[in-house]
Design an enzyme around this catalytic site. Structure first.
Site, short mmCIF file in Angstrom:
data_model
loop_
_atom_site.label_atom_id
_atom_site.label_comp_id
_atom_site.label_asym_id
_atom_site.label_seq_id
_atom_site.Cartn_x
_atom_site.Cartn_y
_atom_site.Cartn_z
CG ASP A 1 -14.11 2.40 3.75
OD1 ASP A 1 -15.31 2.28 3.54
OD2 ASP A 1 -13.18 2.30 2.96
CE LYS B 1 -3.78 2.29 2.63
NZ LYS B 1 -4.79 2.52 3.73
#
Length: 878
Positions: free
Chosen positions: A861, A755
């Protein structure tokens, strides 16, 4: 035959050319007028009526008179008082001049004008007369002026004009005349001006034109004459202007032309002439003021004798093959207004300063145009360049191996309209003084080595239409102040500009071309792009633009070239693109676009090439329009496409299940509702049972675990190599603060997910620190395992931050719940037990984060795309 018979025959012949109405008018006059003798053809009374009827016949052929010029041509006024008609002093009843210039008249020219036998001047220029020039004009023996220029006359030039021996100017330019120049015109010994330019005349220039001993001006420009320039033109000792531009003439300029000491202007541009100019040209042509020789093949040096013709105002040698130095003494030409040496080979002296002559030009106080671009001029750009004439409106130095920098006092040339210093070795910054050039419309500084920021002062030039700064080393943001300019072309590509695209720039309604590609620009493409209804060309490729392609692009109805490739655009291809009926090239390749290819792309009538490759598109490839020819489009590296033309070799699209008939709608609804209810009951029972079993298994406390001291040490170079240079082919996801890439670590071939944080996104750096702190002491079988973190510097010296996680080969739950239609539904299907297992795994992870972690963690999320599945379909959560 005696003389009396001869007179009778002549009278009968003259009566035949007048109209019947004239004949009966004469009979009526013979009976009504009390006279003692017959009225002869040459009598004043008959001449009066002949002229009136000739004018009426001329008017009758005019079928459009938008200004009403001929409205006065009626019986209320004597014809000598009609608009544009002048009668003589010695013969007050006879027409001597017909002047209807620029009256907007449309129609053919009546041959009856030849009956105006006292006519000395005809000026019908600037109208829309068509058809041929009447041959009868040759009977106007008194004619001195014939001006039929700027009409639509066709056919050839009548030989009969050679009978008009008194004629001085013949002005037939700006028509559609064809054929050759009549050799008989060379007999007009009093002819002073012959203008035949801007027609469709062919053949050679007749050598007999050298017999026109009174000729002062000869214009044959913009025709299709070929062959060489006749040496006999050197006999025109009174010639002052010779204009033979834009033809197909070849060969040398005859030496005799260089002996025409009276000549003032020579224009031979756009031919195929060659050879050297004589070294003594300025001595043999001392009255020369204009020498225009551009777009030929002249060679040799520019004559150093030019300043001897001290009245020189225009020198245009552009687009030839002149070489050698530029004369140092050009500063002696006090009246010089234009010096154009562009596109030659002048300069190139070894170890010399080819620009030293520029200092002498400071004395040319009327200089308006200095064009030296595309030559071999070497040296440092002198600071005195901007002490040139304050009348300067155009300065071109581009395309030369010039070094140095742009002087700061550039604002001295406050009348400058065009500045071109491109394709040089110029360095340094763009001076702020450029913002004081209020008359500037074109600023061309592309392909240099300029650095620093684009001055916001450029926004003060409200009339700037073209700003071309591409291929430099400019940095910083695009100035918002550019929105104050009336730009038509903005070219900033191939620089080092960063930040976002100002919406103010995309609010300039006059924009036609925008090039901002090949910069590290970030953010989204402004919605204001929809304001650019005149935009034909948009190049924003090779940036880091994100978000969706704005649907407002549908308002760019003039778009022909749209290039947005090699960015990070997401979402579907906007359906509004179908409004762009004039688009010729559409390149959306190398992005993260998803969804189907819009079928409407088939209907683009002039689309020449379409590139949608390297995206995440799925579904069928259309087969009509541009999709018929596989060489005109590309959809490579979209793994979930099907169908299309056979050349693509894509898998066939699954057939849609046929609709079943025979069951009523109400029955289908009832069955569906019952199935849902039963399914919910069964699911609740199984869920409760399995949850109890799994909870007992999870009641054993997890041992405390810390990653401190256990991080794998990786560098930016390691991650760069592992992900193939962060290739788009390895991109597996894009989030709010960065992108996720698949990679293989070199030391143990571990498959990982990297990431990479987009540190230009506000809050990204803080998010990295928060995640590091949170994940440092978190450990659970249903949470994705973090392997290490990297905080370093990339190869360009920019800050780099990334987290390295265990790679989940089965992807996200999103793909299993909502598989794409491409023939793999069974592979990605989940049975009820698997779905319950995954739900319990997610619940277990959330329970740990909420109740058993050393500090409470709230995941904000939670969605299927953030639930990743390992090989056993166990649901670690990211």
């Amino acid at each position: 035959m005696d003389h009396s018979n001869h007179r009778n025959i002549s009278s009968r012949m003259e009566l035949r050319i007048i109209c019947p109405r004239t004949f009966w008018s004469l009979i009526l006059l013979a009976f009504l007028l009390p006279c003692t003798k017959c009225i002869g053809i040459g009598s004043p009374a008959l001449g009066n009526e002949t002229d009136r009827l000739a004018l009426i016949a001329f008017k009758d052929l005019i079928y459009d008179d938008p200004s009403g010029i001929l409205s006065s041509w009626n019986d209320s006024f004597h014809f000598c008082k009609w608009e544009g008609v002048t009668c003589g002093r010695r013969h007050p009843q006879r027409v001597t001049a017909l002047n209807l210039m620029s009256s907007g008249l449309v129609g053919p020219i009546s041959p009856h004008i030849a009956n105006l036998t006292f006519l000395r001047s005809i000026n019908l220029s600037g109208n829309s007369f068509h058809d041929e020039i009447p041959r009868e004009f040759g009977r106007l023996f008194r004619l001195r002026v014939l001006d039929l220029s700027d009409n639509g006359l066709q056919g050839g030039i009548p030989d009969d004009l050679s009978n008009c021996s008194e004629i001085r100017p013949i002005l037939l330019d700006k028509n559609k005349l064809v054929g050759r120049i009549p050799v008989k015109l060379s007999s007009l010994s009093k002819l002073e001006r012959l203008y035949l330019g801007r027609n469709n005349l062919v053949g050679n220039i007749p050598s007999q034109l050298g017999n026109l001993s009174s000729l002062v001006s000869l214009s044959l420009r913009d025709n299709s004459f070929e062959g060489s320039i006749p040496n006999e033109l050197g006999r025109l000792v009174k010639l002052q202007f010779l204009q033979i531009s834009a033809n197909n003439l070849s060969g040398l300029i005859p030496p005799s032309v260089y002996n025409l000491s009276s000549i003032i202007g020579i224009s031979m541009v756009t031919n195929r002439l060659h050879g050297n100019l004589p070294a003594n040209l300025g001595l043999t042509l001392p009255n020369l003021q204009k020498l225009l020789l551009s777009t030929n093949a002249f060679t040799g040096q520019i004559p150093f004798s030019l300043p001897n013709a001290s009245g020189f105002s225009m020198v245009d040698f552009s687009y030839n093959k002149f070489s050698g130095p530029v004369p140092e003494n050009l500063g002696r030409l006090k009246d010089l207004r234009i010096l154009n040496l562009a596109n030659n080979n002048v300069g190139g002296g070894e170890g010399e300063d080819d620009l030293s002559f520029l200092t002498s030009l400071i004395n040319c106080s009327h200089l308006e145009v200095l064009e030296l671009s595309s030559n071999q001029l070497r040296g440092v750009l002198p600071a005195t360049i901007f002490n040139l004439s304050t009348h300067m409106i155009e300065l071109g130095l581009g395309g030369n191996p010039i070094s140095g920098s742009i002087p700061t006092d550039i604002s001295n040339l406050f009348k400058l309209n065009k500045l071109w210093i491109s394709e040089t070795f110029i360095m340094g910054t763009i001076p702020n003084g450029v913002g004081k050039l209020q008359n500037l419309e074109g600023l061309y500084l592309y392909s240099n080595r300029l650095s620093g920021r684009i001055p916001s002062a450029i926004g003060n030039i409200t009339g700037l239409a073209i700003l071309s700064l591409y291929e430099n080393r400019l940095q910083g943001r695009i100035p918002l102040s550019l929105g104050n300019c009336r730009l038509e072309t903005l070219s900033l590509r191939r620089n080092e500009l960063n930040g976002t695209i100002p919406k103010e720039v995309f609010s300039i309604p006059s924009l036609v071309e925008v090039e901002i590609g090949e910069n590290p620009l970030v953010g989204s493409l402004p919605l204001e792009v929809g304001n650019l209804q005149r935009l034909r060309y948009l190049h924003a490729a090779y940036n880091k633009l994100t978000g969706e392609i704005p649907s407002t692009v549908r308002n760019c109805l003039s778009m022909e070239f749209l290039i947005l490739s090699n960015n990070l655009f997401q979402g579907a291809i906007p359906l509004g693109l179908n409004n762009l009926k004039g688009i010729k090239l559409l390149d959306l390749s190398h992005n993260n676009l998803s969804g189907h290819i819009p079928v409407t792309l088939e209907k683009f009538p002039v689309l020449e090439y379409l590139d949608l490759s390297s995206n995440n598109l799925n579904g069928p490839v259309p087969t009509e329009g541009v999709f018929k020819n596989s060489t005109k489009f590309s959809v490579l590296r979209n793994k979930e496409l099907c169908g299309g033309v056979p050349q693509l070799r894509l898998p066939a699209c699954p057939e849609k299940a046929p609709k079943k008939h025979g069951m009523s709608i109400s029955l289908r609804v009832i069955i569906s509702m019952v199935s849902v209810v039963l399914g919910l009951i069964l699911s609740s029972f199984l869920f409760a049972t399995l949850f109890r079993v799994r909870r007992k298994a999870n009641e054993r406390p997890l041992p405390a675990f810390s990653l401190e001291g256990q991080f794998l040490n990786v560098s930016y170079a390691d991650l760069f190599k592992a992900t193939g240079g962060f290739s788009l082919d390895n991109l597996i996801g894009v989030g709010s603060y960065g992108s996720v890439y698949k990679g293989v670590l070199d030391h143990d071939q571990t498959c990982v997910a990297v990431k990479v944080f987009n540190l230009q996104q506000r809050g990204a750096s803080r998010s990295f620190m928060v995640e590091c702190e949170a994940l440092r002491n978190i450990r659970h079988r249903n949470l994705v395992k973090i392997i290490t973190a990297c905080s370093s510097i990339d190869f360009e010296g920019n800050e780099f931050k990334a987290l390295v996680f265990e790679y989940m080969p089965n992807g996200s739950l999103e793909k299993w719940l909502h598989p794409s239609v491409h023939g793999k539904q069974e592979l990605w299907s989940l049975n009820l037990i698997q779905r319950l297992d995954i739900a319990i795994d997610v619940a277990s992870a959330l329970e740990y984060l909420h109740h058993h972690c050393h500090m409470q963690v709230i995941h904000r999320d939670l969605k299927p795309s953030n639930v990743l599945l390992d090989p056993a379909l166990i649901a670690p959560k990211k």
